[in-house]
Design an enzyme around this catalytic site. Structure first.
Site, short mmCIF file in Angstrom:
data_model
loop_
_atom_site.label_atom_id
_atom_site.label_comp_id
_atom_site.label_asym_id
_atom_site.label_seq_id
_atom_site.Cartn_x
_atom_site.Cartn_y
_atom_site.Cartn_z
N ARG A 1 0.85 -1.18 0.00
CA ARG A 1 0.00 0.00 0.00
C ARG A 1 0.89 1.24 0.00
O ARG A 1 1.65 1.44 0.95
CB ARG A 1 -0.92 -0.01 1.22
CG ARG A 1 -1.74 1.25 1.36
CD ARG A 1 -2.74 1.22 2.52
NE ARG A 1 -3.39 2.50 2.60
CZ ARG A 1 -3.39 3.29 3.68
NH1 ARG A 1 -2.82 2.91 4.80
NH2 ARG A 1 -3.97 4.46 3.64
N GLU B 1 -3.80 -0.52 7.90
CA GLU B 1 -2.67 -0.16 8.79
C GLU B 1 -2.87 -0.80 10.15
O GLU B 1 -3.96 -0.74 10.71
CB GLU B 1 -2.58 1.36 9.01
CG GLU B 1 -2.00 2.14 7.88
CD GLU B 1 -1.89 3.63 8.19
OE1 GLU B 1 -1.71 4.00 9.37
OE2 GLU B 1 -2.02 4.41 7.24
N GLU C 1 -7.55 8.25 6.42
CA GLU C 1 -7.86 8.84 7.72
C GLU C 1 -8.31 10.30 7.63
O GLU C 1 -7.64 11.20 8.16
CB GLU C 1 -6.66 8.72 8.67
CG GLU C 1 -6.22 7.28 8.91
CD GLU C 1 -5.20 7.15 10.03
OE1 GLU C 1 -4.75 8.17 10.58
OE2 GLU C 1 -4.87 6.00 10.38
N HIS D 1 -2.78 10.88 1.14
CA HIS D 1 -2.23 10.60 2.47
C HIS D 1 -1.56 11.89 2.96
O HIS D 1 -0.36 11.92 3.21
CB HIS D 1 -1.29 9.40 2.42
CG HIS D 1 -1.13 8.70 3.74
ND1 HIS D 1 -1.30 7.34 3.90
CD2 HIS D 1 -0.81 9.17 4.97
CE1 HIS D 1 -1.08 7.01 5.17
NE2 HIS D 1 -0.77 8.10 5.84
N TYR E 1 -4.95 0.96 15.71
CA TYR E 1 -3.77 0.92 16.56
C TYR E 1 -4.11 0.69 18.02
O TYR E 1 -3.42 -0.04 18.72
CB TYR E 1 -2.97 2.23 16.44
CG TYR E 1 -2.32 2.40 15.09
CD1 TYR E 1 -1.06 1.86 14.84
CD2 TYR E 1 -2.97 3.06 14.05
CE1 TYR E 1 -0.47 1.98 13.60
CE2 TYR E 1 -2.38 3.19 12.80
CZ TYR E 1 -1.13 2.65 12.58
OH TYR E 1 -0.54 2.77 11.35
N ASN F 1 -7.84 1.23 9.59
CA ASN F 1 -6.60 1.45 10.32
C ASN F 1 -6.88 1.33 11.80
O ASN F 1 -7.79 1.99 12.32
CB ASN F 1 -6.02 2.84 10.04
CG ASN F 1 -5.46 2.96 8.63
OD1 ASN F 1 -5.49 2.01 7.85
ND2 ASN F 1 -4.94 4.13 8.30
C1 FCB Z 1 -1.64 6.73 10.92
C2 FCB Z 1 -1.17 7.31 9.62
C3 FCB Z 1 0.19 6.82 9.20
C4 FCB Z 1 1.13 6.69 10.37
C5 FCB Z 1 0.50 5.89 11.47
C6 FCB Z 1 1.38 5.67 12.66
O1 FCB Z 1 -2.53 7.62 11.51
O2 FCB Z 1 -2.08 7.02 8.59
O3 FCB Z 1 0.69 7.67 8.21
O4 FCB Z 1 1.49 7.95 10.79
O5 FCB Z 1 -0.68 6.51 11.89
#
Ligand code: FCB
Length: 446
Positions: free
Chosen positions: A79, A352, A168, A123, A297, A295
């Site tokens: 990607r 992500e 995002e 992006h 985290y 995405n």
């Molecule tokens: C996301 C972004 C990516 C990177 C990660 C850690 O929010 O899309 O570019 O910064 O976090």
């Protein structure tokens, strides 16, 4: 347990992700225009250490080596994002042939290595020329973005099947226009909420443009970030606190895209700052996508304090260098929720997931990033569980292929499964990179 309980479906798309500004460098070469991140990072005090992406990982010049690296990891997919001002220095026609030629070469190198490209069109590096005309705050951006999308599909659509409109948009709107910690560094809540709507409109316009310029193979979607609200304990009061806290990521983006309207709750929160919406906007925004990029985290924990929801950290939990709590089950929950809300009809790709830690080089010269391996293993398992429970997850892209420019953090965060020595540009595969390679080869959580 047998291997099959850990296996992913056949043809599962394993990959890694990057973004143009974070890796390419060559910020003013071959006719590239200036982006809002060039301008922002060149403004003292905006980025840690006043770092910038002028050189970054020098991927613009080293893309062949990087594709070889991907091949050696056995990636099935990659990607990447296109830098809008590299291909359209003024944001609108005329195009820069040298900029397009770079992506043309990159795509060919990927395909030669048997790697399927997934292209993100935005992006975060808007051409400054468009910022000067109001940027994402100007409704005209939908047309500019659709024209740019069509240009790229005409240039690469014969070889590229997967198109992601924006990455995002929550960050674009709120980090860029409300908190001001990302480019263009504006602090104006009302503007930020209009940017929410304009990014969604731009997505909708680009979906149409991409379909019109593409063919029957073309797949188009958007990548959203998710960070669900969870209770700090199993006390019902904390659950109520978590439920009462606005999930602005979900409600401003997934909700209108999947349901075609903004929730009452989010509009109440916006009050007089609510965006201007015109007739037809919501049907454009909620037009069918071929897939959704997810995405993920971390989560946000809430506790009830004096009848109010308060966000807290949980002692005893693992936190990464970003100070993000490691909560793999949050990923399973997000995938289930999206599956429910789309009635199981929207294929999901994790576009992500990953973590930042300061990695140590061992006496053997290798990078033993055990915590990243653990993080990935737990999140792969969390995704695999959702799949076993019936969620249609088609692929998984680790953030990131290599250490890179982490926005306002500059070079002080390390998300890569490959280390980059910025002084020499030497790449070194970390333990997590070898782990990813083995997982891909086995198509199973190891
Ligand atoms: C996301 C972004 C990516 C990177 C990660 C850690 O929010 O899309 O570019 O910064 O976090």
């Amino acid at each position: 347990m047998t291997t099959s309980t850990h296996s992913f479906p056949q043809g599962f798309v394993w990959g890694a992700a990057t973004a143009a500004y974070q890796i390419e460098g060559a910020w003013n070469e071959d006719g590239k225009g200036e982006s809002i991140w060039d301008r922002f990072s060149h403004t003292p005090g905006k980025v840690m250490d006043d770092a910038n992406g002028d050189v970054a990982c020098d991927h613009y010049h080293r893309y062949q080596e990087d594709v070889e690296l991907m091949r050696s990891l056995g990636l099935k997919a990659y990607r990447l994002s296109v830098s809008w001002p590299r291909v359209l220095p003024n944001g609108i026609a005329p195009a820069n042939p040298k900029g397009i030629a770079f992506y043309d070469r990159l795509i060919d190198a990927l395909l030669n290595a048997g790697i399927e490209p997934f292209i993100t069109l935005y992006h975060w590096d808007l051409p400054v020329a468009l910022q000067d005309r109001g940027g994402w705050g100007n409704r005209d951006v939908a047309g500019w973005f659709a024209d740019y999308a069509a240009l790229m599909v005409r240039a690469l659509g014969d070889r590229v099947r997967y198109w992601i409109t924006l990455n995002e948009p929550w960050c674009v709107a709120f980090l860029g226009h409300d908190l001001g910690v990302h480019a263009p560094g504006i602090r104006d809540r009302r503007l930020a909420l209009q940017v929410v709507h304009n990014t969604l409109l731009s997505h909708g316009a680009a979906v149409q443009a991409i379909r019109a310029a593409g063919d029957a193979q073309t797949q188009v979607g958007i990548t959203l970030n998710f960070q669900p609200n969870l209770p700090a304990t199993d006390d019902p009061a904390d659950q109520a606190a978590a439920d009462s806290a606005l999930d602005s990521l979900y409600e401003w983006f997934a909700h209108p895209i999947l349901r075609g309207y903004y929730s009452d709750r989010v509009l109440r929160y916006a009050g007089p700052d609510a965006p201007t919406i015109r007739a037809g906007d919501m049907s454009l925004i909620s037009a069918r996508n071929d897939f959704l990029g997810v995405n993920y985290y971390t989560v946000s924990f809430y506790r009830a304090v004096d009848g109010k929801a308060e966000q807290v950290e949980l002692p005893g939990l693992e936190y990464t260098l970003m100070n993000w709590a490691v909560v793999p089950r949050g990923l399973t929950m997000v995938l289930h929720r999206l599956s429910r809300d789309s009635h199981g009809r929207l294929p999901l790709y994790i576009t992500e997931n990953g973590c930042s830690y300061l990695d140590q080089v061992g006496p053997d010269g290798r990078i033993h990033d055990a915590k990243r391996v653990e993080y990935l293993r737990a999140h792969f398992a969390a995704a695999q569980q959702a799949i076993q429970e019936g969620v249609d997850v088609r692929g998984y892209f680790v953030w990131s292929l290599m250490d890179n420019f982490e926005w306002a953090w500059g070079y002080r965060q390390w998300f890569g499964v490959v280390a980059v020595d910025y002084a020499t540009q030497k790449r070194t595969i970390k333990e997590s990179g070898y782990y990813l390679r083995d997982v891909i080869a086995a198509n199973a959580v190891l």
